[in-house]
Design a protein around this motif. Structure first.
Motif, PDB file in Angstrom:
ATOM      1  N   HIS A   1      -6.419   0.922  -0.296  1.00 19.52           N
ATOM      2  CA  HIS A   1      -4.875   1.346  -1.050  1.00 19.52           C
ATOM      3  C   HIS A   1      -3.860   2.420  -0.275  1.00 19.52           C
ATOM      4  O   HIS A   1      -3.207   2.184  -0.231  1.00 19.52           O
ATOM      5  CB  HIS A   1      -5.109   1.920  -2.090  1.00 19.52           C
TER       6      HIS A   1
ATOM      7  N   PRO B   1      -8.209   6.379  -1.428  1.00 18.11           N
ATOM      8  CA  PRO B   1      -8.524   5.773  -1.606  1.00 18.11           C
ATOM      9  C   PRO B   1      -8.503   4.382  -0.313  1.00 18.11           C
ATOM     10  O   PRO B   1      -6.893   4.299  -0.125  1.00 18.11           O
ATOM     11  CB  PRO B   1      -8.042   4.636  -3.119  1.00 18.11           C
TER      12      PRO B   1
ATOM     13  N   ASP C   1       0.800  -1.325  -0.124  1.00 20.50           N
ATOM     14  CA  ASP C   1       0.301   0.409   0.147  1.00 20.50           C
ATOM     15  C   ASP C   1       0.865   1.922  -0.256  1.00 20.50           C
ATOM     16  O   ASP C   1       2.104   0.930   0.117  1.00 20.50           O
ATOM     17  CB  ASP C   1      -0.696   0.107   0.919  1.00 20.50           C
ATOM     18  N   LYS C   2       0.307   2.284  -0.120  1.00 18.45           N
ATOM     19  CA  LYS C   2       1.194   4.171  -0.907  1.00 18.45           C
ATOM     20  C   LYS C   2       0.376   4.847   1.007  1.00 18.45           C
ATOM     21  O   LYS C   2      -0.010   4.579   1.461  1.00 18.45           O
ATOM     22  CB  LYS C   2       0.661   4.521  -1.917  1.00 18.45           C
ATOM     23  N   ASN C   3       1.539   5.296   0.923  1.00 11.90           N
ATOM     24  CA  ASN C   3       1.505   6.557   1.830  1.00 11.90           C
ATOM     25  C   ASN C   3       1.009   7.887   0.920  1.00 11.90           C
ATOM     26  O   ASN C   3       1.369   8.094  -0.323  1.00 11.90           O
ATOM     27  CB  ASN C   3       3.473   7.352   1.671  1.00 11.90           C
ATOM     28  N   TYR C   4       0.127   8.687   1.601  1.00 12.27           N
ATOM     29  CA  TYR C   4      -0.609   9.281   0.887  1.00 12.27           C
ATOM     30  C   TYR C   4       0.157  10.719   1.870  1.00 12.27           C
ATOM     31  O   TYR C   4       0.230  11.216   3.514  1.00 12.27           O
ATOM     32  CB  TYR C   4      -2.105   9.738   0.943  1.00 12.27           C
ATOM     33  N   HIS C   5       0.640  12.034   1.268  1.00 15.81           N
ATOM     34  CA  HIS C   5       1.064  12.733   1.982  1.00 15.81           C
ATOM     35  C   HIS C   5      -0.087  14.562   1.966  1.00 15.81           C
ATOM     36  O   HIS C   5       0.058  14.812   0.591  1.00 15.81           O
ATOM     37  CB  HIS C   5       1.934  13.614   1.392  1.00 15.81           C
ATOM     38  N   ILE C   6      -0.666  15.199   2.998  1.00 17.75           N
ATOM     39  CA  ILE C   6      -1.767  15.680   3.195  1.00 17.75           C
ATOM     40  C   ILE C   6      -0.731  17.467   3.328  1.00 17.75           C
ATOM     41  O   ILE C   6       0.030  17.537   4.560  1.00 17.75           O
ATOM     42  CB  ILE C   6      -2.885  15.476   3.849  1.00 17.75           C
TER      43      ILE C   6
ATOM     44  N   GLU D   1       9.061   8.887  -2.113  1.00 14.86           N
ATOM     45  CA  GLU D   1       8.145   8.214  -1.935  1.00 14.86           C
ATOM     46  C   GLU D   1       8.510   7.012  -3.425  1.00 14.86           C
ATOM     47  O   GLU D   1       7.820   5.615  -3.609  1.00 14.86           O
ATOM     48  CB  GLU D   1       6.451   8.709  -2.262  1.00 14.86           C
TER      49      GLU D   1
END
Lengths: 330, 86
Positions: A36, A33, A2-7, A284
């Motif tokens: 994910h 998602p 799974d992936k990392n999400y950055h806000i 990433e």
């Protein structure tokens, strides 16, 4: 994986339609998602509620918060899927047994010096003269076995790292002067990049440890309680040269990051939003890069290498199989 | 693997498919989503799509073993760009 999400935006994240939605202060709506996601990194000012927390908990997604000056401010971790009293008992026993702790700590130091050395050799074989640094690292490695206690090992590690940082002076262009490692806060761009990169490595290690039943606060090289998740510091040291430093050299030397990507304040220098985005994109991508694993006989991502490292440690603690720390082999 | 999902639903039910697919993929246009997905997740997603579907509606799933096999040209804004940096 799974992936990392950055806000980076400011706003609010919430559960919406069975997934995660970000509503920025500008009124924009964006979706993550959830199936994910490995973890969500909050760099901006974000509101959220408990409903979101339970939802992320159900999906095993961690949230890592970065606060003022990009400092790691803590994590909201999913409830442990893995609990094993036996693992924790063995983990503490190993800490309490001076011999075993020493050997684990030595293994961490050996691995991290090895990985620093790989970087130095790489640049030495190119146009830079770094023979002296390699020698100093080899001297440090030779002293590992003679170290009589943990603080001496820490000393060996610190000496090696100081020597290693000479590489930065040599490899980076003059406009990116380094002048030694400093943090809290970082005074110049190179230190800012190292701090930011290392905090990402650290947070990724927290996620990896959390995927096992190991307790992140019980560590071997670093003293437990020094900082909250000291086991993460032990593991992160092995990976900093591979994940942060090589990336930093590449980004600066290829001019993907320039002086404009930083904002200066009195006595400190930090990446601005554009700089952070550039850095994180490449970071990433690095995590997703794969290498052929010599014993697993398949390709594994760098991110999975973090996970494997924790599994190896756990196996050592539970079965006594010798622990050989991560050493870059490619 | 990389998939593109295209669907055609009754007008008052399109949001259901969008909601389902958004959990796994990036919404790029009306009735179109795409993105990286694991084989396991894809199998789950396909099952859920089938359960949701009613007569007269259709869903197409285009699969590629990797996004490297895909030649993708975007005119205008690319919704998948920066989908991980919000």
């Amino acid at each position: 994986m799974d992936k990392n999400y950055h806000i980076f935006s400011d706003g609010r994240i919430e559960r919406s339609e069975d997934t995660v939605r970000l509503e920025t202060d500008d009124g924009e709506k964006k979706h993550i998602p959830v199936e994910h996601a490995e973890a969500i990194y909050l760099h901006g000012q974000i509101d959220y509620n408990t409903r979101l927390m339970s939802f992320l908990n159900d999906h095993g997604v961690a949230v890592h918060v970065f606060g003022w000056n990009d400092r790691y401010a803590g994590s909201l971790m999913p409830e442990r899927g893995q609990t094993s009293g036996r693992t924790v008992v063995e983990q503490v026993r190993a800490y309490d047994d001076p011999e075993q702790r020493q050997s684990l700590a030595a293994s961490f130091v050996r691995g991290s010096i090895h990985n620093m050395r790989t970087n130095v050799t790489y640049y030495n074989s190119r146009e830079y003269e770094l023979g002296g640094v390699i020698e100093e690292l080899d001297n440090a490695t030779a002293r590992i076995d003679d170290a009589s206690d943990i603080s001496e090992l820490m000393g060996v590690e610190a000496t090696a790292r100081r020597a290693y940082y000479q590489t930065f002076e040599a490899v980076l262009p003059d406009s990116f002067a380094f002048d030694g490692r400093e943090y809290n806060p970082p005074p110049n761009p190179v230190n800012a990049l190292i701090s930011f990169g290392n905090s990402m490595v650290y947070a990724n290690c927290v996620s990896a440890i959390r995927a096992t039943a190991l307790d992140p606060t019980i560590s071997y090289l670093h003293e437990p309680g020094e900082r909250r998740y000291s086991l993460s510091l032990d593991i992160a040291d092995l990976f900093k040269p591979v994940l942060t430093d090589r990336l930093l050299f590449r980004l600066v030397n290829r001019k993907q990051i320039s002086r404009d990507d930083f904002r200066d304040e009195v006595g400190s220098c930090l990446l601005n939003e554009e700089g952070r985005t550039t850095f994180l994109k490449e970071f990433e991508e690095t995590l997703e890069r794969t290498v052929e694993h010599p014993t697993l006989n398949r390709k594994v991502s760098y991110q999975y290498l973090l996970r494997l490292e924790v599994y190896k440690l756990k196996k050592h603690l539970l079965t006594g199989e010798s622990y050989d720390s991560f050493k870059r082999w490619w | 693997m990389y998939v593109i999902v295209v669907y055609d639903m009754e007008a008052d039910r399109t949001h259901l498919m969008l909601k389902l697919c958004r959990r796994y993929l990036v919404h790029v246009q009306n009735s179109v989503l795409e993105g990286e997905i694991s084989e396991g997740d894809l199998a789950t997603l396909k099952g859920e799509i089938e359960d949701l579907l009613q007569e007269g509606e259709s869903v197409m799933v285009y699969e590629l073993s990797s996004d490297r096999l895909l030649n993708r040209t975007v005119y205008g804004d690319d919704p998948t760009e920066n989908s991980r940096f919000l």
